[in-house]
Write an enzyme that holds these catalytic residues in place. Structure first.
Site, short mmCIF file in Angstrom:
data_model
loop_
_atom_site.label_atom_id
_atom_site.label_comp_id
_atom_site.label_asym_id
_atom_site.label_seq_id
_atom_site.Cartn_x
_atom_site.Cartn_y
_atom_site.Cartn_z
N GLY A 46 89.58 9.44 -3.23
CA GLY A 46 91.00 9.18 -2.99
C GLY A 46 91.63 8.53 -4.21
CD GLN A 51 93.53 3.95 -7.33
OE1 GLN A 51 93.64 4.75 -6.41
NE2 GLN A 51 92.35 3.60 -7.83
CB CYS A 90 88.33 1.01 -6.13
SG CYS A 90 90.04 1.27 -6.58
CG LEU A 91 88.36 6.73 -8.81
CD1 LEU A 91 89.30 7.93 -8.74
CD2 LEU A 91 87.07 7.11 -9.51
CG HIS A 132 90.11 2.32 -0.80
ND1 HIS A 132 88.99 1.61 -1.20
CD2 HIS A 132 90.82 2.59 -1.93
CE1 HIS A 132 89.03 1.47 -2.52
NE2 HIS A 132 90.12 2.05 -2.99
CD GLU A 133 92.74 5.92 -2.11
OE1 GLU A 133 93.53 5.46 -2.94
OE2 GLU A 133 91.51 5.95 -2.31
CG HIS A 136 94.92 1.40 -3.95
ND1 HIS A 136 94.65 0.46 -4.91
CD2 HIS A 136 93.78 2.12 -3.81
CE1 HIS A 136 93.39 0.60 -5.33
NE2 HIS A 136 92.84 1.61 -4.66
NI NI Z 1 90.92 2.38 -4.83
#
Ligand code: NI
Length: 164
Positions: A46, A51, A90-91, A132-133, A136
């Site tokens: 995701g 991000q 997480c990226l 999670h997304e 953000h």
């Molecule tokens: Ni993330």
């Protein structure tokens, strides 16, 4: 399409509350296409607009059933049930992992890139990813839910256990 740079923890844009998407135009389509390419390249489950430095309420979540990215614009969680405890990364926090408890089934309401509202339901990893997304978009990162990151040894054990 173009790859966008994924910002890492410590950058201001990851701690802001994002504004709703109001213009369902070509620019939004370009952002979503770029995010999909960036996410595929990074191999994640995701990605949220902040991000890539865009403070708007848009994110992508990998749908485990279709293996396609679900585009969620202005998403909100409308129902959740059950509980799962598992590995999360997480990226924007590269190379690190933690254990987070999330609801096991999550239902979201969101708009597509044309502005049409729809609902989607996810279980397991997809449900985890929805949470999670969407977090953000309110300036939160999963690391707020963990006491510490896993050590390499713990991560290895965890992945081995999951394979069994
Ligand atoms: Ni993330």
């Amino acid at each position: 399409m173009a790859l966008r740079k994924i910002v890492e923890v410590g950058e201001d844009c990851l701690t802001k509350v994002c504004r709703p998407v109001t213009d369902f135009n070509a620019r939004l389509g370009q952002l979503l296409d770029d995010m999909a390419e960036t996410l595929a390249e990074a191999g994640g489950a995701g990605l949220a607009a902040p991000q890539v430095g865009v403070l708007r309420r848009a994110c992508l979540v990998l749908d485990e059933d279709t293996e396609e990215y679900l585009e969620l614009i202005n998403p909100e969680i409308i129902a959740q049930s059950g509980e799962q405890t598992g590995l999360e990364g997480c990226l924007s926090v590269p190379g690190k992992w933690g254990i987070v408890t999330r609801p096991n089934v999550v239902r979201v309401r969101a708009q597509d890139r044309e502005g049409n509202w729809f609902e989607a339901q996810g279980e397991g990893l997809t449900a985890r990813c929805f949470c999670h997304e969407i977090e953000h978009l309110d300036g939160h990162i999963y690391t707020e839910h963990i006491d510490r990151f896993l050590t390499d040894e713990e991560l290895k054990e965890y992945l081995e256990d999951e394979e069994d």
